[in-house]
Design an enzyme around this catalytic site. Structure first.
Site, PDB file in Angstrom:
ATOM      1  N   HIS A   1      17.060  -5.740  30.794  1.00  0.00           N
ATOM      2  CA  HIS A   1      17.140  -4.270  30.760  1.00  0.00           C
ATOM      3  C   HIS A   1      17.654  -3.785  29.400  1.00  0.00           C
ATOM      4  CE1 HIS A   1      17.779  -4.676  35.356  1.00  0.00           C
ATOM      5  NE2 HIS A   1      16.595  -4.110  35.191  1.00  0.00           N
TER       6      HIS A   1
ATOM      7  N   LYS B   1      17.591   1.480  50.620  1.00  0.00           N
ATOM      8  CA  LYS B   1      17.590   0.070  50.210  1.00  0.00           C
ATOM      9  C   LYS B   1      18.992  -0.525  50.261  1.00  0.00           C
ATOM     10  CE  LYS B   1      15.139  -1.971  46.421  1.00  0.00           C
ATOM     11  NZ  LYS B   1      14.476  -1.746  45.129  1.00  0.00           N
TER      12      LYS B   1
ATOM     13  N   ARG C   1       7.215  -7.241  32.509  1.00  0.00           N
ATOM     14  CA  ARG C   1       7.379  -8.673  32.243  1.00  0.00           C
ATOM     15  C   ARG C   1       6.025  -9.347  32.427  1.00  0.00           C
ATOM     16  NH1 ARG C   1      12.195  -9.068  36.381  1.00  0.00           N
ATOM     17  NH2 ARG C   1      10.542  -7.925  37.394  1.00  0.00           N
TER      18      ARG C   1
ATOM     19  N   SER D   1      16.849  -9.065  38.320  1.00  0.00           N
ATOM     20  CA  SER D   1      18.132  -8.881  39.003  1.00  0.00           C
ATOM     21  C   SER D   1      18.183  -9.747  40.264  1.00  0.00           C
ATOM     22  CB  SER D   1      18.339  -7.413  39.382  1.00  0.00           C
ATOM     23  OG  SER D   1      18.359  -6.611  38.239  1.00  0.00           O
TER      24      SER D   1
HETATM   25  O1  PNS Z   1      14.446  -0.928  39.493  1.00  0.00           O
HETATM   26  P1  PNS Z   1      13.434  -0.422  40.487  1.00  0.00           P
HETATM   27  O2  PNS Z   1      13.987  -0.570  41.882  1.00  0.00           O
HETATM   28  O3  PNS Z   1      12.099  -1.068  40.306  1.00  0.00           O
HETATM   29  O4  PNS Z   1      13.249   1.139  40.203  1.00  0.00           O
HETATM   30  C1  PNS Z   1      12.405   1.925  40.996  1.00  0.00           C
HETATM   31  C2  PNS Z   1      12.563   3.429  40.675  1.00  0.00           C
HETATM   32  C3  PNS Z   1      14.013   3.856  40.799  1.00  0.00           C
HETATM   33  C4  PNS Z   1      12.089   3.683  39.266  1.00  0.00           C
HETATM   34  C5  PNS Z   1      11.656   4.216  41.655  1.00  0.00           C
HETATM   35  O5  PNS Z   1      11.893   3.774  42.966  1.00  0.00           O
HETATM   36  C6  PNS Z   1      11.876   5.723  41.607  1.00  0.00           C
HETATM   37  O6  PNS Z   1      11.632   6.353  40.609  1.00  0.00           O
HETATM   38  N1  PNS Z   1      12.356   6.316  42.740  1.00  0.00           N
HETATM   39  C7  PNS Z   1      12.655   7.717  42.844  1.00  0.00           C
HETATM   40  C8  PNS Z   1      11.684   8.439  43.791  1.00  0.00           C
HETATM   41  C9  PNS Z   1      10.363   8.640  43.077  1.00  0.00           C
HETATM   42  O7  PNS Z   1      10.209   9.540  42.299  1.00  0.00           O
HETATM   43  N2  PNS Z   1       9.391   7.725  43.350  1.00  0.00           N
HETATM   44  C10 PNS Z   1       8.136   7.655  42.623  1.00  0.00           C
HETATM   45  C11 PNS Z   1       7.069   8.546  43.164  1.00  0.00           C
HETATM   46  S1  PNS Z   1       6.862   8.438  44.909  1.00  0.00           S
END
Ligand code: PNS
Length: 162
Positions: free
Chosen positions: A18, A42, A91, A129
């Site tokens: 990150h 989650k 990645r 992670s």
């Molecule tokens: O590290 P991650 O868990 O892959 O991150 C995912 C994240 C936080 C980027 C994604 O779940 C997110 O943006 N969630 C907020 C809700 C949202 O806007 N979702 C995307 C359109 S439905």
């Protein structure tokens, strides 16, 4: 006008991968806002406050990086922070499908916000992670793939130091 990118994620916990993406992002953007999603659904190993603290310490020496939490839709948060860019790290090929879906949904929700993908450094290609948590849980040495504060917190969490 300042070019601001939102770098969103769960960061449970933040890894050197990150940090690498944020460093690369700083070569393109004036400011990066690292944004932790407050997701009540989650299950996470670390609380939002713990993740925030680890991110803040890990990005302490980067004056153009801000760390925050957000709730709700990412594109709405980006608009509130006057950002037109979402930064995501890529990645291996396995990341592509999910990232593609996320980016297309975000674009559908707000056409003013663009997703920018940056390739992670080769050293971190297999760093995630989840895999780090698994190794740490069984006492594996992960010191060279996470910031020092994360190494310490993982050891505390899994009872390897008190
Ligand atoms: O590290 P991650 O868990 O892959 O991150 C995912 C994240 C936080 C980027 C994604 O779940 C997110 O943006 N969630 C907020 C809700 C949202 O806007 N979702 C995307 C359109 S439905």
């Amino acid at each position: 006008m300042q070019r601001i990118a939102i770098y969103p994620g769960s960061f449970d916990p933040v890894t050197n991968g990150h940090i690498d993406i944020a460093e690369r992002g700083l070569k393109i953007f004036d400011k990066i806002i690292v944004a932790i999603l407050k997701n009540p659904v989650k299950n996470f190993l670390f609380t939002v406050d713990e993740r925030l603290e680890m991110l803040e310490l890990s990005f302490q020496k980067y004056p153009n990086v801000e760390v925050e939490t957000f709730e709700g839709l990412l594109v709405n948060y980006a608009a509130r922070r006057k950002s037109h860019a979402i930064l995501r790290g890529m990645r291996a090929v396995s990341d592509f499908e999910y990232e593609f879906q996320l980016a297309l949904m975000n674009r559908r929700l707000n056409r003013e916000v663009q997703t920018v993908f940056l390739m992670t450094g080769f050293r971190w290609i297999f760093t995630s992670s989840s895999i780090i948590k698994e190794a740490a849980q069984f006492g594996g040495d992960i010191a060279d793939i996470v910031p020092p504060i994360v190494n310490q917190k993982l050891k505390e969490k899994f009872g390897f130091i008190s």
